[in-house]
Design an enzyme around this catalytic site. Structure first.
Site, PDB file in Angstrom:
ATOM      1  N   SER A 563       0.849  -1.183   0.000  1.00  0.00           N
ATOM      2  CA  SER A 563       0.000   0.000   0.000  1.00  0.00           C
ATOM      3  C   SER A 563       0.892   1.243   0.000  1.00  0.00           C
ATOM      4  CB  SER A 563      -0.965  -0.038   1.186  1.00  0.00           C
ATOM      5  OG  SER A 563      -2.006   0.885   1.020  1.00  0.00           O
ATOM      6  N   ASP A 650      -9.732  -3.588  -5.699  1.00  0.00           N
ATOM      7  CA  ASP A 650      -9.190  -2.742  -4.635  1.00  0.00           C
ATOM      8  C   ASP A 650      -9.708  -1.316  -4.809  1.00  0.00           C
ATOM      9  OD1 ASP A 650      -7.654  -1.388  -2.769  1.00  0.00           O
ATOM     10  OD2 ASP A 650      -5.797  -2.395  -3.301  1.00  0.00           O
ATOM     11  N   HIS A 682      -8.392  -4.775  -1.334  1.00  0.00           N
ATOM     12  CA  HIS A 682      -7.127  -4.239  -0.849  1.00  0.00           C
ATOM     13  C   HIS A 682      -6.377  -5.240   0.023  1.00  0.00           C
ATOM     14  CE1 HIS A 682      -4.346  -0.951  -0.199  1.00  0.00           C
ATOM     15  NE2 HIS A 682      -4.430  -1.098   1.107  1.00  0.00           N
TER      16      HIS A 682
END
Length: 711
Positions: A563, A650, A682
């Site tokens: 991320s 995501d 995600h």
């Protein structure tokens, strides 16, 4: 040789998918940027899906030789895990609530059993092979997931009287949940069904209502709703709406059930509103009106017969202070309970009828202490290990004699204690079983410090298996992890999957770079906005320290982050490609500038407080352009091997970012692979066995790059 010539040569040599170049020109602040691959954002375009599927096929082909290793690692994870197990029961009302896992089943099973007596506060010791008297299965995720490739619970709650259950289900991975309600007495599924909710729906204390939130077009939770059971969703009352796109909204009831708290937060500012739980249609009243740059959170308590709020805030207190105010007039009469102490970051306060619990950070570690309402004194709960993580959780009751505490370290599996508040004695309730003869003393954890370019000392945590020798005695394969954003701290935590690395001689390390919160609020401030480059250079300096100190060599080191940590991976691959043999980037935020320039995308406006606003500020635009990985792929560098992992659904970091990044890396001849889960979000795939296989895939690649795949 032109870019197109390089791509053609790469395609002929490796059969790598080559994305078609469809250049568009983006202009901001007089700066023109040609983007050859922005067309990959069109998720509904068949050509995009075809390209992603080709990337997956190519990645599978390139890693086919690791199939046996992947299977071995999967079996190692599986073999170390007690597949049929139960969690430690948590008391709520007249029931003990707990979860089950069953061998061969992907998802957990939520259960409960009745208390032996109203005075029963010691959780029963449950055994997988022993029947639990009076057990009720509330929700079997395996049944609910039937017919779906993806399944996730975003809400799960039982009403205070124990008769109703709500649960929110996502079967796509896009974090949009449908809330349903079940009568636990009759087993009847109620007609109430609320689609397109955010996570965290909750019952009102009397069980008559459900409070939930919904999101706007940019996936920002912006509205709080009140649904009365037995009525149409069309008639739901809007309790609160926040029009400012910088703020997320959430709602939940105080542990005392006295108030509904509606909380708003941006990256730097927060605000709370209270609604009397006995009259949920009444007008919310603000705790403290928002002030730009001031964050706070409140917790309700009753002290000497008075309704009060304990408020943790940073108004003139960088690392926060704790004050007490009257609940009837929060703006007046602040009484300081815990004053601001520079470098000791107060993290959160939980209140119970007779005492409170304070979470804080000191010396790079999270701590937990008991708060005496009468004196304001905090008594810390102490542990022996030099590195550990601790926190309170699973404490829904208002007046318990015990506090549930979670504990662990890099070498100590996740542990559940109950603290006897009166005696301060810790009662061990459960330690995560690790099968296969795991012995914590066979492993070691330590912390070393790297010196950053500006002289700042950067902590690095290390964990390794002792039988391969002490770290630093000789260079060893090393896996360096980093994150460094949002004041998120990487805590010393145990991982079953990590043992597959450690047992092959790999050292696992965490570079606690600026932008995280490990060393206090200033640590975060020094790694955000126009200080963001510190995050990247700290990681590079940490890697150099590990090389210069003899811990590893560049040919024996792989970096990983996910991320915002994936942004870190892209940035350090550009800054110091020579330091790493490989880079593993999970759901990586590598096209940061493009994303943060577009306020219509999920999270963008909220993120301006973290990264800056390049749309309206030319200096921020230039700064972000100087480090955004996609913008800065180098033509003069030999990149390490790169594996980017993403998910089609995501909503936080769109798949297009790593897809574009890999396409750009291929232009310069980099050995880059893309793996895109076509039904996931995600957090990756759902189901524990699927998750284990996903991690086995990543670890097999990592071990292969490190040269220990056959160890």
């Amino acid at each position: 040789m032109t870019v197109d010539d390089t791509l053609a040569a790469a395609s002929a040599r490796t059969s790598a998918p080559i994305a078609e170049a469809r250049p568009i020109v983006r202009t901001h602040h007089g700066d023109e940027v040609e983007d050859r691959y922005e067309w990959l954002r069109a998720k509904e375009d068949a050509a995009v899906i075809s390209h992603l599927e080709a990337e997956n096929a190519y990645t599978e082909e390139r890693t086919a030789h690791l199939a046996g290793l992947r299977e071995r690692i999967f079996e190692e994870i599986k073999g170390r895990t007690l597949e049929t197990d139960l969690s430690v029961p948590t008391r709520r009302g007249q029931w003990w609530y707990y979860g089950r896992t069953v061998e061969g089943k992907q998802y957990g099973i939520q259960c409960r059993a009745p208390l032996a007596s109203p005075d029963d506060w010691t959780p029963p010791e449950l055994s997988p092979d022993t029947e639990v008297p009076g057990e009720q299965i509330l929700l079997d995720g395996n049944i609910e997931a039937e017919g779906h490739e993806f399944f996730s619970l975003g809400s799960f709650e039982v009403s205070n009287d124990g008769t109703l259950m709500l649960y929110g289900v996502d079967v796509a991975g896009d974090e949009r949940y449908t809330v349903r309600v079940r009568n636990l007495v009759t087993g009847e599924q109620l007609p109430d069904e609320i689609p397109e909710t955010f996570a965290g729906a909750t019952f009102s204390p009397d069980g008559r209502f459900i409070v939930y939130t919904t999101v706007d077009d940019a996936w920002r939770p912006d509205t709080v709703w009140l649904h009365e059971l037995g009525t149409s969703v069309d008639d739901d009352a809007k309790l609160f709406h926040e029009p400012d796109e910088r703020y997320w909204v959430g709602a939940g009831f105080t542990r005392s059930d006295r108030y509904l708290v509606i909380g708003l937060g941006s990256s730097i500012t927060s605000e709370e509103w209270l609604v009397d739980a006995s009259d949920l249609r009444s007008e919310p009243r603000v705790v403290w009106p928002r002030v730009e740059g001031v964050e706070y959170e409140s917790a309700h308590a009753v002290v000497d017969g008075e309704d009060v709020l304990f408020v943790l805030h940073n108004d003139g207190a960088l690392d926060f202070e704790l004050v007490r105010v009257p609940a009837s007039d929060p703006a007046g009469g602040r009484s300081v309970v815990i004053p601001h102490r520079a470098g000791e970051r107060l993290l959160g306060v939980s209140t119970f009828r007779d005492w409170g619990v304070l979470g804080y950070r000191r010396g790079g570690l999270a701590r937990l202490g008991m708060l005496d309402y009468a004196t304001g004194e905090v008594s810390e709960i102490e542990f022996d290990e030099p590195l550990y993580s601790v926190g309170s959780g699973g404490n829904p009751e208002w007046a318990p004699p015990l506090l549930r505490v979670g504990y662990g370290s890099f070498v100590t599996p996740g542990t559940v204690y109950d603290l006897d508040v009166a005696t301060r004695e810790l009662h061990l309730r459960k330690r995560q079983p690790v099968l296969g003869g795991y012995e914590p003393e066979d492993y070691a954890q330590s912390r070393v410090w790297a010196t950053a370019q500006d002289g700042t000392q950067i902590p690095i945590s290390l964990v390794y298996k002792r039988s391969f020798g002490e770290v630093g005695d000789a260079p060893r394969p090393l896996h360096l992890y980093g994150y460094g954003s949002y004041e998120h701290s990487i805590e010393p935590g145990f991982s079953v999957a990590r043992l597959s690395e450690l047992d092959r001689g790999v050292v696992f390390a965490v570079a606690h770079v600026r932008g995280g919160g490990e060393m206090g609020r200033q640590w975060y401030e020094d790694g955000k906005l126009l200080n963001k480059r510190n995050t990247f250079t700290d990681f590079v300096d940490s890697a150099r320290h590990l090389v210069e100190g003899g811990y590893t060599t560049p040919s024996q080191m792989v970096a990983e982050g996910g991320s915002a940590g994936g942004l870190l991976m892209g940035a350090v691959a550009n800054l110091a490609p020579e330091l790493f043999a490989g880079v593993l980037a999970d759901v990586p935020f590598v096209d940061a500038l493009t994303t943060i320039l577009d306020p219509s995308l999920p999270l963008t406006v909220i993120e301006w407080d973290e990264w800056g606003d390049p749309l309206h500020n030319a200096d921020v635009y230039a700064y972000m352009k100087s480090y955004s990985p996609y913008e800065n792929v180098r033509t003069d560098a030999a990149y390490p091997k790169i594996l980017a992992v993403t998910s089609l659904n995501d909503t936080r970091v769109l798949y297009v970012e790593p897809a574009k990044w890999v396409a750009r890396l291929r232009e310069v001849g980099a050995d880059a692979l893309l793996k895109c889960e076509m039904v996931a979000g995600h957090g990756g795939v759902s189901g524990r066995y699927n998750a284990w296989r996903e991690r086995a895939f990543e670890l097999a690649w990592l071990l292969d790059v490190l040269g220990v795949a056959d160890a």
